[in-house]
Design an enzyme around this catalytic site. Sequence first.
Site, PDB file in Angstrom:
ATOM      1  N   LYS A 493     -16.153   9.905  -6.366  1.00  0.00           N
ATOM      2  CA  LYS A 493     -15.333  10.685  -5.245  1.00  0.00           C
ATOM      3  C   LYS A 493     -14.198  10.380  -5.412  1.00  0.00           C
ATOM      4  O   LYS A 493     -13.676   9.167  -5.821  1.00  0.00           O
ATOM      5  CB  LYS A 493     -16.033  10.621  -3.416  1.00  0.00           C
ATOM      6  CG  LYS A 493     -16.114   8.913  -3.618  1.00  0.00           C
ATOM      7  CD  LYS A 493     -17.293   8.773  -2.705  1.00  0.00           C
ATOM      8  CE  LYS A 493     -17.331   7.119  -2.027  1.00  0.00           C
ATOM      9  NZ  LYS A 493     -17.545   7.140  -0.547  1.00  0.00           N
ATOM     10  N   ARG A 594     -22.813   5.486  10.050  1.00  0.00           N
ATOM     11  CA  ARG A 594     -22.495   6.476   9.789  1.00  0.00           C
ATOM     12  C   ARG A 594     -22.864   7.805  10.685  1.00  0.00           C
ATOM     13  O   ARG A 594     -23.502   8.425  10.838  1.00  0.00           O
ATOM     14  CB  ARG A 594     -21.846   6.334   8.609  1.00  0.00           C
ATOM     15  CG  ARG A 594     -19.898   6.531   8.299  1.00  0.00           C
ATOM     16  CD  ARG A 594     -19.968   6.220   7.482  1.00  0.00           C
ATOM     17  NE  ARG A 594     -20.451   5.858   6.705  1.00  0.00           N
ATOM     18  CZ  ARG A 594     -19.841   5.862   4.789  1.00  0.00           C
ATOM     19  NH1 ARG A 594     -19.266   5.329   5.103  1.00  0.00           N
ATOM     20  NH2 ARG A 594     -20.821   5.499   3.862  1.00  0.00           N
ATOM     21  N   TYR A 722      16.532  -1.384   1.423  1.00  0.00           N
ATOM     22  CA  TYR A 722      16.607  -0.881   1.855  1.00  0.00           C
ATOM     23  C   TYR A 722      17.287  -2.588   4.337  1.00  0.00           C
ATOM     24  O   TYR A 722      15.730  -2.984   4.148  1.00  0.00           O
ATOM     25  CB  TYR A 722      15.708  -0.451   2.921  1.00  0.00           C
ATOM     26  CG  TYR A 722      16.302   1.211   2.009  1.00  0.00           C
ATOM     27  CD1 TYR A 722      16.665   1.891   2.968  1.00  0.00           C
ATOM     28  CD2 TYR A 722      14.784   1.396   1.510  1.00  0.00           C
ATOM     29  CE1 TYR A 722      17.078   3.047   2.320  1.00  0.00           C
ATOM     30  CE2 TYR A 722      15.320   2.534   0.654  1.00  0.00           C
ATOM     31  CZ  TYR A 722      15.740   3.654   1.077  1.00  0.00           C
ATOM     32  OH  TYR A 722      16.104   4.838  -0.046  1.00  0.00           O
ATOM     33  N   MET A 771      10.797   4.292  -1.489  1.00  0.00           N
ATOM     34  CA  MET A 771       9.830   5.495  -2.518  1.00  0.00           C
ATOM     35  C   MET A 771       9.057   5.630  -3.304  1.00  0.00           C
ATOM     36  O   MET A 771       7.702   5.259  -3.928  1.00  0.00           O
ATOM     37  CB  MET A 771      10.089   6.323  -1.709  1.00  0.00           C
ATOM     38  CG  MET A 771       9.399   7.772  -2.094  1.00  0.00           C
ATOM     39  SD  MET A 771       9.768   9.235  -1.303  1.00  0.00           S
ATOM     40  CE  MET A 771       9.596   9.475   0.284  1.00  0.00           C
TER      41      MET A 771
END
Length: 827
Positions: A493, A594, A722, A771
Site C-alpha cells: 500500500k 480502528r 526565505y 519547495m
Amino acid sequence: MLPVNYSIQEIANITDGKIINAGENQGPITDILIDSRRLITPENCLFIALITKKDNGHKYIEDAYHKGIRNFIVSEEAINFADATYIQVQNTLEALQQITAYHRSRFNIPVIGITGSNGKTVIKEWLFQLLNADKKIVRSPKSYNSQVGVPLSVWQLKPGCELGIFEAGISEPDEMGKLQKIIKPTIGIFTNIGPAHNENFINTKQKIGEKLKLFTKVNTLIYSPDYFEIQETIIRSELLKNINAFTWSRKQDADLFISKATSGNNKTTIKGTYQNKEISISIPFSNEASIENAIHCWATMLLMGYDNNVIAERMLHLQPIAMRLEMKEGINHCSIINDSYNSDINSLNIAIDFLNQQNQHKKKTVILSDILQSGQNDDELYSEIAMILKKKGVNKIIGIGNAISKFADKFDLEKMFYPSTEEFLKKYSFAAFLNESILLKGARVFEFEQISQALQQKAHETVLEINLNALIHNLNYYRGKINPETRIMAMVKAFSYGSGSFEISNTLQFHRIDYLAVAYADEGVELRKAGITVPIMVMNPDEQSFDAIIKHNLEPEIYNFRSLKLLEKATESNIIPENKPVKVHIKLDTGFHRLGFLPEEIDQLIEKLLNIKSIYVQSVFSHLTSSEDPRDDDFSRYQIGQFKEMAEKIKSHSDHHIMMHILNSAGISRFPDTQFDMVRLGISLYGVPSTDIDRDQLENVSTLKSTISQIKPIKAGETIGYNRAWQVAHDMRLAVIPVGYADGLNRKLGNGKGNVYINNKTAIIVGNVCMDMCMVDVTNIEAQEGDDVIIFGKEHPISEMARAIDTIPYEVLTNISRRVKRVYFHD
C-alpha cells in the site's frame, strides 16, 4: 563447443541415487535446472528439487513437468508422472554438488579459484578481460559463488574450454570444503579479509581458516601478507608445505613488491619489483579497491608467464564492472533495464530473466550489441542467442554491430539491425518505443550509455534508489523465521511505502509471495493491469469500489455490516454465480479500535455470512497495537487470545478452512508461537526494522540521493533563504541541493535540524527548506558542484531523519513525491 552428455544411469551412479521411475525420455542430460521459471528448453534437462531455508523445489515439479521436463532428482515423495524419470537421493543439494564435482574432474585445464571478503567478482571479470584474447574461458556468472551458485558455474565447462575462473563465498563453517571439491582450483587468489558474515564464525581466524580450504590442493596461492591475519593463519596452518605461494606486498619482501602507487584524474600508475626488475602498470581507476584488485590480476598474469609489456598494455583498457542491473522509468511509458557494461551469454540469460519479471508491459524488447570474444563461432553464438530470445518470450530485437547484423536471419521475431550505435541513434524513431520493457545489453565499446540517456524519462537530479536484492534478502530473512506452511502477505500500500507499486510487486510475485495487500481498490486495479496475478487484499474498500474489486478479482477486507451489505449488493448487480464467490477477509477488532468487528458482533456476523452464498471467507485477521514494545506484551497476549476466540467461533460455522493472521513484522520476531496460517510484512520488508531483534539482519532498500547544483561563498552576517531564517555567523561555503518539500524533504528539517551527507561528511541544512531546493553548509567539506548528496540510505538510516523531526520512518518514506524518479537495482 558441444556440452558433455550424461545418461540417467550415470547421474544415478554419481549421486548414489536410485531410479524409482523410468520414463520414456531418459536423457542424455546436457542441462541442469533448479528454478522452473528460468527454463529455456526442456529437452535433455534435469530438474533438481533443492530444499532451502526459504523454499522447497519439490513444490515446483508439476510446473516443470508441464513445461516439458521429464527428468527429476528428488529427496521427497513427489507427484508421480508416468512418463517422467525420478532419481531418489538423500540430499538434492549434495546431489547437485556431486554431479558438478564429477563434471569438473573431466576437464584437465587450469582453473583459478577466488575467495575473500571483497573484490572476488571484479577480479574474476578483470581476469576475463585481460586473458580472453588468448584463451577460451568459462567463468562464474555475476556473483554465483554460493553452495548452489558454484555448482551451476562449473557445470558450464564444455570441451574446448582452456581456462576456468570461479569465485567462492561462504557464510558459515564447513562450506568451503564442499566448494573445493567442485572447483578444484589449480591457482588460488585470496583477496582480503573483512567483517562480512563474522556472526557465524568464532573469530576472524576461524573464517580465514575456512576460506583457506579452497586452496588445499592448488599449485600456487596468490595473496598479500600485508593482511596480517591472513599471513598468520597461513603460517600456522602449514599450508605452504604442500603448495607454492606467490605474494605481493607494499610493506615487506614479496614476489611482487609494490613500491609506489600514484593516482590522479581517474588513473593510477603502480610501480613494483618482480624478479629484481622494475616494472609498472597503469589502470583507468584511482580508488583503493580497484588498485588492490588490479594488483591481484597483475600477480596472476605474472605467475602465468605473461610479459609485463603485454600486461601493461591490457591493464590500460580495463573496463568498470557493473555489479547490478538498473531499471528506470523511460520515455513513452516504457521501463528501461540497463545492463550495458558487459555482454556475454550468461549475463544475457540473467538479464532476460529480470526483464521477464517486469509484467507491467506485455511487449519486451532487447537492444543487443555484438558479443565479443565469446569463444564460440558467430554462427553458433547468434543461433543460440536467437533461441534464447524466442524461448524466453522476447518480442523484438534491435541488433547493433556488424557481427550480429550478419545473422539477422537467425532471429524469428520482430527485428531491426544497425551497424553501430551512432547509426541507430541517427535513424531510429524513438517515438516508436511505447508501453514496453526495454533491455539494453551491450559490450562497453558500443557506448550504450548514449541509448540509455536517450530512452530515460527526463527528470530532475533527485532519485530514490531501490535495491531489489535487499528487498529479496529481507523477504527471505522473515521466511526463515516462520514455519514452512505459513504464508506471507506483503504490504504494498501507499505506493509500496514510496518504493513503487508494480516494480516491487513484480519482484515479490517472481519470488513467490503468497499475498499482496493494498489500501484502496484503485491500487489493486493498477497492479492487475501491470500483470500481477497473485491474490491481493484491499484493506479499505469504499462504496464505489466493489464493482472494480469484483471485476479485477481483488479480495476486500470486510470490517463492518455496512461494508458487508455493500459487497452483497455488488455481487447481486454483477450476477456472481454461487460457484465463483467473492473472497473476503474479515477484520476483527481485538483492542486496536480502528476498523473491525467487535466481539459482541460475531454471532450476528456468522448469521449473515451463512446466508450470503456469493461471499467466501478466505481469512479472518486482526491487528496488534504495539507488537514491537515489550511493555505492552500483556496486552498483545490479550489481543491474541481475543483473536483466537473470535476467529475460532467464525471458523466453527464454516464448511471450509479459513486462514487466520494477526502478526506484523515485529510480531513475527516477538511472538513466533502465534503465526497461525499467515503473517503480514510491512515496513520491515523495506529495510526499516521494527524491533532490535531484526535491526542487524535487515538490509537497507531505499536510498534518497541528489546532487550539488551550485556552491557559493556567503559572508558572515548575511542571511540564507526565505524569511532570512538563517543568520550566517562565519564565512561559509554554501551548497544548493535540488530537493525540497515538494519532493518529500520535510520543512522541519531546515535551520540546522536536519543533515545531508556529502563525500561521507555531514552537512547541516541551513535556512528554510524550499519547495524544490534546500541549502547546506559545506564549509569544512571538500565538495564540488555535481557531487552526490545522500539524504538517507544504508549508512544514514531513514530512522535518523524521522527522529530529527519527531515522526516515524513510515511517514518519511511515504511522503517521497512521485516526481522523484525511482531507480531499481538488481545484482
